[in-house]
Design an enzyme around this catalytic site. Structure first.
Site, PDB file in Angstrom:
ATOM      1  N   MET A 115      11.244 105.387   6.540  1.00 54.12           N
ATOM      2  CA  MET A 115      11.859 104.847   5.333  1.00 54.12           C
ATOM      3  C   MET A 115      11.234 105.267   3.816  1.00 54.12           C
ATOM      4  SD  MET A 115      12.970 100.989   6.506  1.00 54.12           S
ATOM      5  CE  MET A 115      11.603 100.239   6.137  1.00 54.12           C
TER       6      MET A 115
ATOM      7  N   HIS B 145       3.048 108.934   8.623  1.00 57.19           N
ATOM      8  CA  HIS B 145       4.168 109.836   8.660  1.00 57.19           C
ATOM      9  C   HIS B 145       3.852 111.182   9.060  1.00 57.19           C
ATOM     10  CE1 HIS B 145       5.724 106.322   5.922  1.00 57.19           C
ATOM     11  NE2 HIS B 145       6.350 106.218   6.854  1.00 57.19           N
TER      12      HIS B 145
ATOM     13  N   LYS C 144       1.847 101.936  15.511  1.00 56.68           N
ATOM     14  CA  LYS C 144       1.531 100.845  14.643  1.00 56.68           C
ATOM     15  C   LYS C 144       2.776  99.965  14.760  1.00 56.68           C
ATOM     16  CE  LYS C 144       0.857  99.288  10.164  1.00 56.68           C
ATOM     17  NZ  LYS C 144       2.294  98.913   9.799  1.00 56.68           N
TER      18      LYS C 144
ATOM     19  N   GLN D 199       8.869  97.770  17.867  1.00 54.31           N
ATOM     20  CA  GLN D 199       9.814  98.422  17.483  1.00 54.31           C
ATOM     21  C   GLN D 199       9.771  99.878  18.562  1.00 54.31           C
ATOM     22  OE1 GLN D 199      10.724 100.010  13.478  1.00 54.31           O
ATOM     23  NE2 GLN D 199       9.617 102.021  14.181  1.00 54.31           N
TER      24      GLN D 199
ATOM     25  N   SER E  10       3.410 101.803   4.142  1.00 57.97           N
ATOM     26  CA  SER E  10       4.023 102.048   3.036  1.00 57.97           C
ATOM     27  C   SER E  10       3.733 100.688   2.014  1.00 57.97           C
ATOM     28  CB  SER E  10       5.560 102.338   2.984  1.00 57.97           C
ATOM     29  OG  SER E  10       5.714 103.128   3.672  1.00 57.97           O
TER      30      SER E  10
HETATM   31  P1  AMP Z   1       8.278 103.473   8.445  1.00 58.11           P
HETATM   32  O1  AMP Z   1       8.686 104.452   7.212  1.00 58.11           O
HETATM   33  O2  AMP Z   1       7.524 102.420   7.926  1.00 58.11           O
HETATM   34  O3  AMP Z   1       9.852 102.997   9.087  1.00 58.11           O
HETATM   35  O4  AMP Z   1       7.763 104.217   9.276  1.00 58.11           O
HETATM   36  C1  AMP Z   1       8.464 105.540  10.060  1.00 58.11           C
HETATM   37  C2  AMP Z   1       7.430 105.746  11.119  1.00 58.11           C
HETATM   38  O5  AMP Z   1       6.297 105.955  10.986  1.00 58.11           O
HETATM   39  C3  AMP Z   1       7.505 104.512  12.377  1.00 58.11           C
HETATM   40  O6  AMP Z   1       7.816 105.219  13.532  1.00 58.11           O
HETATM   41  C4  AMP Z   1       6.272 104.192  12.091  1.00 58.11           C
HETATM   42  O7  AMP Z   1       5.824 103.320  13.261  1.00 58.11           O
HETATM   43  C5  AMP Z   1       5.516 105.223  11.807  1.00 58.11           C
HETATM   44  N1  AMP Z   1       3.978 105.059  11.171  1.00 58.11           N
HETATM   45  C6  AMP Z   1       4.037 104.018  10.082  1.00 58.11           C
HETATM   46  N2  AMP Z   1       2.521 103.756   9.800  1.00 58.11           N
HETATM   47  C7  AMP Z   1       2.080 104.542  10.359  1.00 58.11           C
HETATM   48  C8  AMP Z   1       0.638 104.799  10.685  1.00 58.11           C
HETATM   49  N3  AMP Z   1      -0.352 104.299  10.001  1.00 58.11           N
HETATM   50  N4  AMP Z   1       0.371 105.694  11.684  1.00 58.11           N
HETATM   51  C9  AMP Z   1       1.118 106.200  12.459  1.00 58.11           C
HETATM   52  N5  AMP Z   1       2.530 106.031  12.481  1.00 58.11           N
HETATM   53  C10 AMP Z   1       3.093 105.277  11.522  1.00 58.11           C
END
Ligand code: AMP
Length: 273
Positions: free
Chosen positions: A27, A34, A146, A150, A183
């Site tokens: 997102m 990421h 994390k 999901q 984020s």
């Molecule tokens: P998001 O943009 O928050 O939807 O996250 C996109 C992807 O990044 C999802 O698969 C999350 O689980 C992963 N993600 C978010 N934060 C972390 C983190 N700190 N370490 C590893 N992966 C992450």
């Protein structure tokens, strides 16, 4: 790097891509978490596609959809530096249609924990991920541990719908302080940030207790609640890797999950045991 906003352009380009395609859905407001997903995809595939789409259907009324951090320019720059092949940034109106066919997340595992107070959240997550899978047709897709529930539900969707996509789980990236990157950390004030460290502290403490031989969930939970006391605790739960609640920790097959509010910011974290 190609930046594609139009879904028809993406479909055409996808037709002519050869080799193994790795996909990292996000997102946006990209951080090192990421980047770790992108790095893995770069290493394991011929082509890496990253999507940035703040998905309205996974937010409930009154949640932070409007104010969710949007950093398109900085994100484009990061993806370029990471040598991403395609950055897909679709518009909402191209992804969703009126009165459309949509997938329902499984009843038992989607309305607990993250889905308990946010009952349609995982319907929205699976709905958009399935659409993105159909558009991008990845061989491999990368998700962070994390967001453990999901990740579990996406793996389940892949199995239940016979999708031919390998799901790779990526370890959580943390700040040196222990705080898991997110984020939403951007919403935290300096004071909140300090308080948020209690989350990783409680998880570390739990890991130590398990190493000492404490496996009873009621004892481990009580210890964690004690550490997390200054925060607004939504849940501390122990599950097996299929998201069944457990009373005793089993090594290699358990996850401890925490959700709290720090100020007005809701944060989650977990530890895979
Ligand atoms: P998001 O943009 O928050 O939807 O996250 C996109 C992807 O990044 C999802 O698969 C999350 O689980 C992963 N993600 C978010 N934060 C972390 C983190 N700190 N370490 C590893 N992966 C992450």
């Amino acid at each position: 790097m190609r930046v594609i906003k139009d879904i028809h352009e993406l479909i055409e380009i996808r037709k002519n891509l050869h080799g193994k395609v790795g996909f990292v859905p996000t997102m946006g407001a990209l951080h090192k978490g990421h980047l770790s997903l992108i790095e893995q995809s770069k290493k394991q595939n011929d082509v890496t596609i990253v999507s940035i789409f703040v998905n309205p259907t996974q937010f409930l009324e009154g949640e932070d959809f409007e104010k969710y951090p949007r950093k398109d320019v900085a994100d484009m720059d990061i993806c370029k530096r990471m040598d991403v092949d395609i950055l897909f940034m679709p518009n909402h109106k191209d992804i969703y249609f009126e009165d459309e066919v949509c997938i329902k997340a499984p009843k038992n595992k989607s309305y607990i924990l993250e889905g308990y107070k946010r009952p349609t959240h995982f319907d929205g997550v699976l709905r958009v991920v399935l659409k993105l899978f159909h558009l991008i047709k990845p061989n491999v897709a990368y998700f962070g541990k994390k967001d453990a529930q999901q990740l579990y539900l996406i793996k389940k969707m892949v199995l239940d719908l016979f999708l031919d996509i390998k799901i790779v789980a990526v370890d959580t990236v943390r700040e040196e302080s222990g705080l898991a990157l997110s984020s939403r950390n951007e919403y935290l004030s300096h004071e909140d940030r300090k308080k948020a460290l209690l989350i990783s502290e409680s998880l570390k403490h739990c890991a130590k207790s398990i190493m000492k031989g404490i496996f009873r969930v009621d004892i481990l939970k009580a210890e964690m609640f004690d550490i997390l006391k200054p925060l607004d605790i939504e849940y501390v739960e122990f599950v097996d890797r299929d998201f069944n609640t457990i009373e005793s920790v089993q090594k290699q097959n358990s996850i401890v999950l925490v959700a709290v509010k720090v100020g007005t910011t809701r944060l989650i974290d977990n530890l895979w045991i």
